[in-house]
Design an enzyme around this catalytic site. Structure first.
Site, PDB file in Angstrom:
ATOM      1  N   LYS A  84       0.796  -1.230   0.000  1.00 22.12           N
ATOM      2  CA  LYS A  84       0.000   0.000   0.000  1.00 22.12           C
ATOM      3  C   LYS A  84       0.830   1.281   0.000  1.00 22.12           C
ATOM      4  O   LYS A  84       0.424   2.287  -0.553  1.00 22.12           O
ATOM      5  CB  LYS A  84      -0.938   0.018   1.199  1.00 22.12           C
ATOM      6  CG  LYS A  84      -2.114  -0.918   1.054  1.00 22.12           C
ATOM      7  CD  LYS A  84      -3.164  -0.614   2.113  1.00 22.12           C
ATOM      8  CE  LYS A  84      -4.390  -1.491   1.934  1.00 22.12           C
ATOM      9  NZ  LYS A  84      -4.164  -2.858   2.447  1.00 22.12           N
ATOM     10  N   GLU A 106      -9.935   6.868   4.793  1.00 18.39           N
ATOM     11  CA  GLU A 106     -10.804   6.049   5.633  1.00 18.39           C
ATOM     12  C   GLU A 106     -10.150   4.685   5.692  1.00 18.39           C
ATOM     13  O   GLU A 106      -9.408   4.303   4.789  1.00 18.39           O
ATOM     14  CB  GLU A 106     -12.219   6.012   5.085  1.00 18.39           C
ATOM     15  CG  GLU A 106     -12.543   4.922   4.106  1.00 18.39           C
ATOM     16  CD  GLU A 106     -11.966   5.133   2.727  1.00 18.39           C
ATOM     17  OE1 GLU A 106     -11.143   4.289   2.346  1.00 18.39           O
ATOM     18  OE2 GLU A 106     -12.328   6.087   2.032  1.00 18.39           O
ATOM     19  N   SER A 373       1.481  -9.726  -0.759  1.00 23.14           N
ATOM     20  CA  SER A 373       1.130  -8.309  -0.667  1.00 23.14           C
ATOM     21  C   SER A 373       1.647  -7.653   0.609  1.00 23.14           C
ATOM     22  O   SER A 373       1.900  -6.446   0.632  1.00 23.14           O
ATOM     23  CB  SER A 373      -0.396  -8.141  -0.761  1.00 23.14           C
ATOM     24  OG  SER A 373      -1.041  -8.999   0.164  1.00 23.14           O
TER      25      SER A 373
HETATM   26  C1  LIG Z   1      -5.013  -3.938   2.137  1.00 21.95           C
HETATM   27  C2  LIG Z   1      -4.331  -5.187   1.875  1.00 21.95           C
HETATM   28  C3  LIG Z   1      -4.773  -6.094   0.887  1.00 21.95           C
HETATM   29  C4  LIG Z   1      -6.051  -5.911   0.106  1.00 21.95           C
HETATM   30  O1  LIG Z   1      -6.104  -4.803  -0.718  1.00 21.95           O
HETATM   31  P1  LIG Z   1      -5.944  -4.878  -2.303  1.00 21.95           P
HETATM   32  O2  LIG Z   1      -6.341  -3.528  -2.752  1.00 21.95           O
HETATM   33  O3  LIG Z   1      -6.863  -5.944  -2.799  1.00 21.95           O
HETATM   34  O4  LIG Z   1      -4.540  -5.196  -2.601  1.00 21.95           O
HETATM   35  C5  LIG Z   1      -4.042  -7.237   0.655  1.00 21.95           C
HETATM   36  N1  LIG Z   1      -2.926  -7.503   1.358  1.00 21.95           N
HETATM   37  C6  LIG Z   1      -2.468  -6.674   2.313  1.00 21.95           C
HETATM   38  C7  LIG Z   1      -1.230  -7.051   3.052  1.00 21.95           C
HETATM   39  C8  LIG Z   1      -3.147  -5.492   2.609  1.00 21.95           C
HETATM   40  O5  LIG Z   1      -2.692  -4.686   3.572  1.00 21.95           O
END
Ligand SMILES: *Cc1c(COP(=O)(O)O)cnc(C)c1O
Length: 407
Positions: A84, A106, A373
């Site tokens: 992110k 938010e 992610s």
């Molecule tokens: C917020 C988050 C997600 C989900 O958000 P996407 O917009 O679908 O990527 C996935 N993995 C992690 C570690 C997150 O913090």
């Protein structure tokens, strides 16, 4: 710039916000082609976020499963622990460029609030984060970190006191303060141009992964997989391979505990087309268009909407969407920890779960890239409780008695 992805996307907002979205779109068109903006973005990705993140061959896991080679794109090594931060840097630079001194965000699980608070601190912007009161109670560590970074965390007491209510409060604030405030959305969702901008910022992940796999294997992968909440980490890595039809793109939604409403977050299983939160897409909603309750062990996947471009690419059969259950994600977390020394976030563990299932069913000459992610540190409390770790439970109890938390 295209406002729609097929029938999905668009901009369904109160009249008052149209000028702000047009201003954002026009400024972004300029920034996108401005070498200075691009240079600055890259500079902060490298020197602040920690990019490029590595592509790691999961050697032990691959041997254990006896099928396709599994590579991991480790976004968990980014500053603040997830992908992110990458699009938050892009948006914060846009806020600065547009002369807005304040960020409004938010957050549900707190991950987006945390990344927003971090970039606001770094770029000298003030930051207000709206968060449902229920989520504040559930996500105390992230609330603590956001405040430590100087953000104001505003509890939202309307409705179910969760993300949906926080979104409404943030939009109200934006309407009132549109002159000096920049609305920073957390994923490839919301009205145009947000899904396009956030995808563009995240596309650096796909570019890196493509370069890395070509260097390592001299060919493209057969499958690229990523978990899907709103869809930003998935669109990020997919965009590096989307123009090659031979690369299969697989998104993984949260299957939760079962497929009844309220027990999962799979828009593809239980959703229908609608317009919510300013965009048209597939939502888990009732007959009146009210968002349904969702569940996932991974807080970041627990969302009733789907990024409009994801919905579009799915309708065109360019991406396939699967799901992994809470139990499969926990098992994937355990396996990646034990075999590779990597704690994935519970969100990312859904993509790992798919790779674990798929790899043994295809040949050893095949390659899968799974996007991690984020890292799993944030999930400590959930995982310790899911594994019924009694020692950790008594540690928490003793700790609260031992420490000075009050004056
Ligand atoms: C917020 C988050 C997600 C989900 O958000 P996407 O917009 O679908 O990527 C996935 N993995 C992690 C570690 C997150 O913090």
């Amino acid at each position: 710039m295209k406002r729609h992805f097929g029938i999905f996307g668009g901009r369904y907002v109160p009249e008052l916000l149209i000028p702000a979205l047009e201003e954002l779109e026009n400024e972004y068109k300029l920034a996108k082609n401005d070498p200075r903006f691009k240079r600055e973005f890259k500079y902060h990705l490298n020197s602040f976020a920690g990019r490029p993140t590595p592509l790691t061959l999961a050697d032990n896991l691959t041997k254990k499963l006896g099928g396709a080679k599994i590579y991991l794109k480790n976004e968990g090594l980014n500053h603040t622990g997830a992908h992110k931060i990458t699009h938050c840097i892009g948006h914060a630079l846009m806020a600065k460029r547009m002369g807005k001194g304040r960020i409004i965000a938010e957050t549900g699980a707190g991950q987006h609030g945390l990344a927003s608070a971090a970039v606001a601190a770094r770029f000298g912007l003030s930051c207000t984060v709206y968060m449902g009161e229920t989520d504040i109670i559930r996500q105390r560590p992230n609330v603590f970190w956001m405040k430590s970074l100087g953000a104001e965390v505003v509890p939202v007491r309307n409705g179910n006191k969760t993300l949906k209510d926080a979104v409404n409060a943030a939009i109200r604030d934006w309407i009132e303060n549109v002159d000096n405030s920049y609305y920073l959305l957390g994923s490839v969702v919301g009205p145009h141009p947000y899904p396009t901008m956030t995808r563009d910022f995240q596309s650096v992940v796909g570019k890196e992964a493509r370069k890395q796999i070509l260097k390592e294997e001299k060919k493209l992968p057969d499958i690229v997989t990523a978990c899907i909440g709103g869809g930003s980490n998935a669109m990020g890595i997919f965009s590096g391979f989307i123009n090659k039809d031979t690369v299969e793109l697989v998104g993984v939604e949260a299957g939760g505990t079962d497929s009844t409403i309220g027990k999962h977050s799979s828009r593809i299983t239980g959703g229908s087309i609608g317009v919510v939160e300013g965009y048209k897409s597939i939502f888990l909603q009732d007959k009146d268009g009210q968002l349904q309750k969702t569940h996932s062990i991974a807080a970041g996947l627990d969302y009733a909407g789907l990024g409009p471009e994801i919905a579009y690419l799915h309708s065109k059969n360019r991406i396939r969407i699967k799901k992994a259950s809470d139990a499969e994600a926990l098992n994937a977390f355990k396996m990646l920890s034990r075999y590779e020394g990597i704690f994935p976030a519970l969100e990312s563990a859904h993509a790992i779960a798919y790779a674990i299932k798929k790899a043994p069913r295809i040949g050893k000459d095949k390659i899968i890239i799974a996007n991690i992610s984020g890292r799993g540190d944030k999930d400590l409390f959930i995982i310790a409780s899911a594994f019924k770790d009694k020692n950790f439970g008594s540690f928490l109890k003793d700790e609260s008695e031992r420490r000075e938390y009050h004056e």
